[in-house]
Design an enzyme around this catalytic site. Structure first.
Site, PDB file in Angstrom:
ATOM      1  N   SER A  97      -9.633  -0.376   7.553  1.00  0.00           N
ATOM      2  CA  SER A  97      -9.143  -0.211   6.175  1.00  0.00           C
ATOM      3  C   SER A  97      -8.456  -1.428   5.574  1.00  0.00           C
ATOM      4  O   SER A  97      -8.096  -1.396   4.395  1.00  0.00           O
ATOM      5  CB  SER A  97      -8.193   0.989   6.093  1.00  0.00           C
ATOM      6  OG  SER A  97      -8.904   2.184   6.220  1.00  0.00           O
ATOM      7  N   LYS A 119       0.844  -1.205   0.000  1.00  0.00           N
ATOM      8  CA  LYS A 119       0.000   0.000   0.000  1.00  0.00           C
ATOM      9  C   LYS A 119       0.873   1.247   0.000  1.00  0.00           C
ATOM     10  O   LYS A 119       1.896   1.300   0.693  1.00  0.00           O
ATOM     11  CB  LYS A 119      -0.916  -0.018   1.226  1.00  0.00           C
ATOM     12  CG  LYS A 119      -1.899   1.144   1.299  1.00  0.00           C
ATOM     13  CD  LYS A 119      -2.771   1.042   2.542  1.00  0.00           C
ATOM     14  CE  LYS A 119      -3.753   2.190   2.658  1.00  0.00           C
ATOM     15  NZ  LYS A 119      -4.581   2.098   3.884  1.00  0.00           N
ATOM     16  N   SER A 127      -9.528   2.040   3.282  1.00  0.00           N
ATOM     17  CA  SER A 127      -8.712   2.783   2.346  1.00  0.00           C
ATOM     18  C   SER A 127      -7.725   1.915   1.570  1.00  0.00           C
ATOM     19  O   SER A 127      -7.132   2.383   0.589  1.00  0.00           O
ATOM     20  CB  SER A 127      -7.912   3.867   3.095  1.00  0.00           C
ATOM     21  OG  SER A 127      -7.033   3.260   4.030  1.00  0.00           O
TER      22      SER A 127
END
Length: 490
Positions: free
Chosen positions: A177, A78, A153
């Site tokens: 997330s 990420k 997210s």
């Protein structure tokens, strides 16, 4: 053989037997990314040269007799985690040109074990969002239905794993997330306890809530990745100096839920949740009972306060953490005649609307005259939420509930209604506020063929326990074997 469909542990077996090479595996995944990611948009930055170099090096190390759990395995990271020499934007224009000179500890541990880095995955700006629509660059799409969000997210990481654009991935979880996008994309997502994984090199959003988590196609893969990144780090004062259990061996030696007490909180089945979600989760709970678990009704009575508490504490911490982006040391700088105007222009042009909204909320909550009424009061209620979990784990071994009240919603459906967007995390926020661990695993599909997630919550540093329950359920069902209806490549 569809190399992109392999799990990490299946690929490990083939690599060890010499039936495939890391170079072949990595090339196959990169080809799939080239073919599909123009539509899915899971990656913000691709690193094909780095990946092929690492794959060739992994093949050389294996030929020399080395064997580590992730040697030659292609992974994604990420884009809020620092990867040395690779842009780390946090999905924000303000860090568009930032290239870190060091690895995050979690990334360094993967690198040391011989993992192959394919690139950085898309995220809501500074990990603030539940749909990956808040990325400053583009929206990631759900591989099960490209008109829908992948969750957020960490939506880029979840979509990449679901679509076979990597074998596993790292994400971060501040309020859900990792678990919420895992549920919406039909993969496994694990949020460890606060302190289990070093946050050094993770760009901070809310420092008392942030945690690095793992994505895999199944529970074993999530455990392999956690095994690699867990453990004390002197560079993160919040990481705990505790022994790390052997999660992988625990799953390999067999899992059994007979006699286990499973708590079902009545506050997690609420009016307004999607009927298909409630049906699938209650069916999963009955399946666990058939396998020998004892199901116990429990209460987490302060759950209704989790959302307002989270949206005071997280923005307050974000407003402090993001104060460092002033156009001087990092990323974007928009010069003006004086320093205050430089700050105003840089932050005005660099941050997106959701980040600005949370900075304003947090700054207000911390301001003189309001601190006691908002931030201090929220912190006090947070202790009540944690106490709910402490008391619950005196009665039961794990807690089982939905991960998300709904399946993947359409792109744009909630962007004009921040409260509706915030409610997407209603079942995951409390876990972060209490600092405990949780995992989302697939447990069914809704009437439109979209995945549904089952959340299993354990006490602080109880990752081995939730992995065992998740693995036992997974072995008794077939949900984790389903894959999105994407094109089959030649």
């Amino acid at each position: 053989m569809d190399l992109h469909a392999l799990t990490i542990h299946e690929a490990q077996d083939l690599l060890r037997r010499g039936e495939i090479s890391s170079t072949e595996l990595t090339r196959a995944i990169l080809d799939r990314i080239c073919a599909l990611d123009n539509d899915i948009k899971a990656y913000l930055t691709l690193t094909p040269e780095l990946a092929m170099e690492q794959a060739a090096e992994a093949d050389r190390r294996r030929a020399a007799g080395e064997d580590t759990p992730l040697l030659g395995i292609p992974l994604a990271v990420k884009d809020v985690l620092c990867l040395k020499g690779v842009p780390t934007t946090c999905g924000s224009r303000i860090l568009e040109d930032f290239i870190p000179p060091f690895d995050a500890t979690a990334v360094a541990r993967l690198r040391e074990l011989g993992a192959v880095f394919l690139g950085k995955t898309n995220t809501d700006e500074f990990a603030m969002g539940s749909s990956t629509e808040n990325s400053a660059f583009f929206i990631t799409r759900n591989p099960w239905d490209l008109s829908r969000v992948p969750g957020g997210s960490s939506g880029g990481s979840a979509a990449a794993v679901a679509a076979g654009l990597c074998l596993g991935a790292l994400g971060t979880d501040t309020g859900g997330s990792v678990r919420q996008p895992a549920a919406l994309c039909g993969v496994v997502g694990l949020k460890p306890s606060y302190g289990r994984v070093s946050r050094y090199g993770l760009v901070a959003f809310a420092s008392s809530l942030d945690q690095i988590g793992t994505f895999g196609k199944d529970v074993m893969d999530a455990a392999i990745l956690l095994q690699a990144i867990a453990g004390w780090d002197p560079r993160d004062s919040t990481s705990m100096d505790l022994p790390v259990p052997d999660y992988v061996s625990a799953l390999q030696t067999g899992t059994d839920v007979r006699g286990l007490r499973i708590g079902v909180p009545r506050e997690y089945f609420v009016e307004g949740m999607q009927a298909d979600v409630e049906t699938a989760v209650r069916t999963a709970i009955r399946r666990l009972a058939e396998m020998g678990a004892e199901v116990v009704d429990i209460s987490l009575p302060h759950t209704e306060y989790a959302l307002p508490v989270y949206y005071l504490i997280a923005p307050a911490e974000a407003s402090a953490n993001l104060a460092r982006y002033d156009g001087v040391r990092y990323g974007l700088s928009v010069p003006a005649d004086d320093v205050w105007e430089t700050y105003r222009r840089t932050r005005g042009q660099g941050f997106g609307p959701e980040v600005k909204r949370r900075i304003m909320l947090g700054t207000y909550a911390l301001s003189a005259g309001y601190y006691d009424a908002y931030y201090l009061k929220a912190s006090q209620v947070r202790t009540l939420l944690k106490r709910d979990f402490d008391l619950a784990f005196d009665q039961v071994d794990v807690i089982v509930c939905p991960t998300s009240p709904v399946t993947a919603f359409r792109i744009g459906e909630r962007t004009e209604d921040p409260l509706a967007m915030y409610l997407a995390d209603i079942f995951t926020l409390s876990v972060n506020l209490a600092g405990v661990c949780g995992i989302s695993i697939p447990c069914g599909f809704d009437g439109q063929g979209l995945p549904i997630g089952l959340q299993i919550i354990g006490p602080a540093f109880g990752e081995e326990r939730i992995l065992r329950v998740a693995h036992a359920y997974e072995q008794a069902t077939e949900w984790h074997r389903h894959r999105p209806p994407l094109p089959v490549l030649a």
